[in-house]
Motif scaffolding. Structure first.
Motif, PDB file in Angstrom:
ATOM      1  N   HIS A 175      65.780  25.290  44.344  1.00  0.00           N
ATOM      2  CA  HIS A 175      66.258  24.227  43.436  1.00  0.00           C
ATOM      3  C   HIS A 175      66.856  23.013  44.142  1.00  0.00           C
ATOM      4  O   HIS A 175      67.934  22.540  43.767  1.00  0.00           O
ATOM      5  N   VAL A 176      66.200  22.543  45.182  1.00  0.00           N
ATOM      6  CA  VAL A 176      66.619  21.286  45.802  1.00  0.00           C
ATOM      7  C   VAL A 176      65.379  20.403  45.979  1.00  0.00           C
ATOM      8  O   VAL A 176      64.259  20.843  45.722  1.00  0.00           O
ATOM      9  N   ASN A 193      73.731  19.913  56.928  1.00  0.00           N
ATOM     10  CA  ASN A 193      74.168  21.309  56.813  1.00  0.00           C
ATOM     11  C   ASN A 193      74.313  21.669  55.340  1.00  0.00           C
ATOM     12  O   ASN A 193      74.997  20.962  54.606  1.00  0.00           O
ATOM     13  N   PRO A 194      73.679  22.757  54.905  1.00  0.00           N
ATOM     14  CA  PRO A 194      73.685  23.067  53.467  1.00  0.00           C
ATOM     15  C   PRO A 194      75.025  23.647  53.009  1.00  0.00           C
ATOM     16  O   PRO A 194      75.843  24.071  53.819  1.00  0.00           O
ATOM     17  N   SER A 195      75.199  23.690  51.683  1.00  0.00           N
ATOM     18  CA  SER A 195      76.364  24.374  51.127  1.00  0.00           C
ATOM     19  C   SER A 195      76.167  25.873  51.360  1.00  0.00           C
ATOM     20  O   SER A 195      75.051  26.327  51.659  1.00  0.00           O
ATOM     21  N   LEU A 236      73.506  27.305  49.025  1.00  0.00           N
ATOM     22  CA  LEU A 236      72.122  26.975  49.393  1.00  0.00           C
ATOM     23  C   LEU A 236      71.682  27.789  50.609  1.00  0.00           C
ATOM     24  O   LEU A 236      70.546  28.279  50.652  1.00  0.00           O
TER      25      LEU A 236
END
Lengths: 77, 142
Positions: free
Chosen positions: A24-25, A39-41, A44
């Motif tokens: 979902h990105v 850098n992703p959450s 994620l």
């Protein structure tokens, strides 16, 4: 931060668009992750790790990144 | 007919309404002689943009894509960073303006510098207060 997203995605035979839809990105976010520019959450990172059936530690080369950060920290002291 | 993305649907309706109301106000309020080519192009652009947003909000695939783009964490981070950078830039520009006005008045004693200085000081004060309030708010909630 160093990561294995591209390597694992190619090994799984997925396109960037397919991976983006699964987590979902946008596909630009996946491109940015693979270039190690973003850098992703935590969520994620977990989602991507789940897609490749691996752990976040493996996906984000935790040991290497920690050693690198420790070295940078030592250089600052 | 199902609305798949309400935000886009509302934006589409607003755009469409503005596009239609622009020539209508000329017809009933200000008169056609005030309606220029610029108004015409603006109305056409608003109607087209509104229709596109409406259609996308009614299509499940397009609505999903738009929603993903809007919620994308990297897009949100970019938006936040660009807002913060533009605030910092404006803050510094206003500060530079204040310094220039003060120096200008100090050297030339012209009142024009004082007239320019007052709104800049107000802007600087408002920006400072806004910064303080948001800082306190996020300190408490984050």
């Amino acid at each position: 931060m160093k990561n294995r997203v591209k390597e694992l995605r190619i090994a799984a035979g997925m396109t960037q668009q397919q991976l983006a839809e699964r987590v979902h990105v946008s596909s630009r976010t996946i491109i940015s992750l693979e270039k190690e520019q973003y850098n992703p959450s935590l969520l994620l990172a977990y989602r991507i790790a789940e897609v490749f059936q691996t752990s976040v530690e493996e996906l984000y080369c935790l040991r290497e990144n920690r050693e690198l950060e420790d070295r940078n920290y030592e250089d600052l002291l | 007919m199902k609305i798949y993305y309400k935000k886009n649907f509302i934006s589409g309706v607003v755009c469409l309404l503005l596009g239609v109301l622009n020539p209508l106000t000329c017809l009933f309020v200000t008169g056609w002689d005030r309606f220029t080519w610029k108004d015409g192009w603006l109305s056409i652009a608003l109607v087209l943009a509104g229709m596109q947003m409406l259609l996308r909000s009614l299509d499940p695939t397009a609505a999903r894509k738009d929603l993903t783009e809007d919620l994308d964490e990297r897009n949100r981070l970019i938006e936040l960073r660009s807002q913060a950078a533009s605030y910092r830039l404006l803050f510094r520009l206003v500060l530079a303006g204040i310094v220039i006005c003060m120096l200008g008045y100090g050297i030339s004693r012209q009142e024009a510098f004082v007239h320019a200085l007052l709104p800049l000081l107000l802007l600087y004060l408002a920006a400072g207060i806004a910064r303080l309030v948001t800082l306190l708010r996020y300190e408490q909630t984050t």
